[in-house]
Design an enzyme around this catalytic site. Structure first.
Site, PDB file in Angstrom:
ATOM      1  N   SER A   1       0.833  -1.201   0.000  1.00 54.70           N
ATOM      2  CA  SER A   1       0.000   0.000   0.000  1.00 54.70           C
ATOM      3  C   SER A   1       0.867   1.251   0.000  1.00 54.70           C
ATOM      4  CB  SER A   1      -0.866  -0.010   1.262  1.00 54.70           C
ATOM      5  OG  SER A   1      -1.401   1.268   1.516  1.00 54.70           O
TER       6      SER A   1
ATOM      7  N   LYS B   1       2.700  -3.251   6.548  1.00 50.11           N
ATOM      8  CA  LYS B   1       2.903  -3.464   5.109  1.00 50.11           C
ATOM      9  C   LYS B   1       4.377  -3.299   4.745  1.00 50.11           C
ATOM     10  CE  LYS B   1      -1.195  -4.464   3.406  1.00 50.11           C
ATOM     11  NZ  LYS B   1      -1.414  -5.824   2.838  1.00 50.11           N
TER      12      LYS B   1
ATOM     13  N   TYR C   1      -0.812   0.083  10.270  1.00 50.50           N
ATOM     14  CA  TYR C   1      -1.077  -0.649   9.023  1.00 50.50           C
ATOM     15  C   TYR C   1       0.072  -0.441   8.029  1.00 50.50           C
ATOM     16  CZ  TYR C   1      -3.333  -1.530   4.471  1.00 50.50           C
ATOM     17  OH  TYR C   1      -3.634  -1.977   3.213  1.00 50.50           O
TER      18      TYR C   1
END
Lengths: 327, 327
Positions: free
Chosen positions: B126, B154, B150
């Site tokens: 992402s 990632k 998050y």
């Protein structure tokens, strides 16, 4: 102030513990006690600061929780499986360098859930987080694409440190150390060992082997500078870092030829003649993928300082390890 | 060829499974069977490719080993706890996004120890691996300093993917997806939802809320482009990537104002009038830290393609979701 050094039996950890024991202070604050942690019994440094040794493997169940339950104010996390071993023993590298680091940070978070706790954590990272090809000088915003499992584990440690700091669980700073030169002690099997060997051995009248060309360029700081980085990292205000908690430390970009000329100036031609050229293709190939120069502006702006000439690096060794005497 | 899609109940996973079921091919090769994995039962896509569904949590003990023991030729790892939830539930985010990913890669390595096995692994990363402040356009060598847990998870997944690839345990590629727009379905609570809502809802005659200024710039690709990225990532030769296995995908840099003008061209003033301005300071602040433009040259050179205008993005939605009808 209670200071914990994890990896206290290593070269940098040992020197740093001795420094704290001598000065009794970290920044403006008195060091009331030290806990020295390693997988082998760390030597107690003497001096006036009460110190205890703990033999612990961070990756063992419950080990981090036990260490952190003593609520150190500052934790230096210097422990790691080195590059070569992390490459040959994949599981051990990930267990110690990744799991061990994560368990430590997580134990700090859990301790803080019991009662407010947010220690300063100084994490020793490495320029091994970078992988070739490189620009002429590697800037502070260059991406981390490690060429080793060790570098991968350090880069992951940096990310965890930054996230745990952002969330307020700890107050972390990661410092990417240059190659430490001149490493005291005996020649070791590290591929980078020759950078130190070709100075340290001739300074005491011993022969040393140079396996690469004199044009090879690398990034250096003395053990004395490394100790200074740790001390500075533990005491500066970290708010200016924002969420970018990991910093390339300043260093000296120099070629092997420049190392040798510094040796000549400090110890004469006699010392330089003790360097035996013995080209090694495998080492040359490995070293070709290592960084030669950084532009470490953020760290410099924050007051981190390294040597600016190889003469300084050689003289630091002569003063700190040889009692000022060359020969 | 056996294809496994982990995260097959998600929007992108579902669309991708349908695409494979329709074409029956991935690159030049026939898809003989599919395994669709998620924590909730994934819908079977119909078509001519035999497919089985597996309800599994990657982070549960033994789950990855069981999945990998079927030796898929290509594994798409699309599963993740999304940004908002990984931020509110720290433990769950690390468990699913970090441990789950690591367990999967490790299960592949262990399977390869039993007998040679080196699947292609496509990991959906992402643009959340990046954190502000940003340059005008974020290049392929910009550093990853995530502003969320998050994004941290990632970025760690990317590092693991690269190291496991370098060591020869799997043949991995990480693709950093732009914000997918227009997301089909109902408005959701994601802070980024409005980018899709202000187009999707007016296209079917419904009102939508715009919480930020029209000058806000972001980085977009359609669901159709995302499916194309996955397909391309699974089939191209990865040797040109060297050790740098993670790529920012191409996308369209556009402002909210440009979105609205595209809507006007495709669906008229009537549609645009359905957008209700309702400024939200909290959302505006969050969005201010998001990237607006990338220079995704490496991915473009490798043949990854996204839309080049918002009209294309809107039309893709009208064709794929509304049967070609506006109104």
């Amino acid at each position: 102030m209670h200071v914990m050094i994890i990896g206290a039996a290593g070269m940098v950890g040992r020197k740093f513990a001795m420094r704290l024991a001598q000065t009794g202070r970290l920044g403006g604050t008195e060091v009331a006690r030290m806990t020295l942690v390693d997988v082998v019994e760390p030597a107690l440094p003497g001096g006036n600061v009460p110190a205890v040794a703990a033999v612990t493997d961070l990756s063992a169940p419950g080990a981090s929780e036990k260490l952190v339950s003593t609520r150190p104010d500052v934790i230096f996390h210097l422990a790691a499986i080195v590059s070569g071993e992390a490459e040959t023993d994949f599981d051990k590298g990930y267990r110690i360098n990744l799991d061990g680091t994560r368990f430590l940070f997580e134990a700090i978070r859990q301790e803080g859930i019991k009662a407010p706790y947010r220690p300063r954590v100084v994490f020793s990272s490495s320029i091994a987080v970078f992988g070739a090809p490189f620009p002429e000088a590697i800037g502070d915003e260059f991406f981390t694409t490690p060429a080793t499992s060790y570098g991968t584990q350090k880069a992951i440690g940096e990310l965890l440190l930054a996230d745990y700091s952002r969330r307020g669980f700890l107050d972390g700073i990661g410092i990417r150390l240059p190659t430490i030169c001149i490493r005291p002690g005996k020649p070791n099997k590290a591929a980078s060992g020759f950078f130190s060997n070709i100075l340290r051995e001739p300074l005491v009248g011993e022969e040393a082997v140079l396996p690469v060309a004199e044009t090879v360029r690398h990034w250096f700081a003395s053990p004395r500078a490394a100790i200074g980085f740790l001390e500075h990292a533990a005491t500066i205000e970290l708010a200016p870092l924002g969420q970018r908690r990991n910093l390339t430390m300043p260093g000296l970009s120099a070629t092997v030829g420049e190392e040798i000329e510094a040796l000549r100036r400090v110890a004469g031609d006699k010392a330089v003649r003790l360097i035996r050229r013995e080209p090694n293709e495998a080492i040359a190939r490995m070293v070709a993928g290592w960084p030669g120069r950084f532009d470490a502006r953020r760290a410099e702006a924050l007051g981190f300082r390294a040597e600016t000439s190889f003469d300084e690096i050689v003289r630091a060794h002569v003063e700190d390890e040889l009692g000022g005497k060359v020969g």
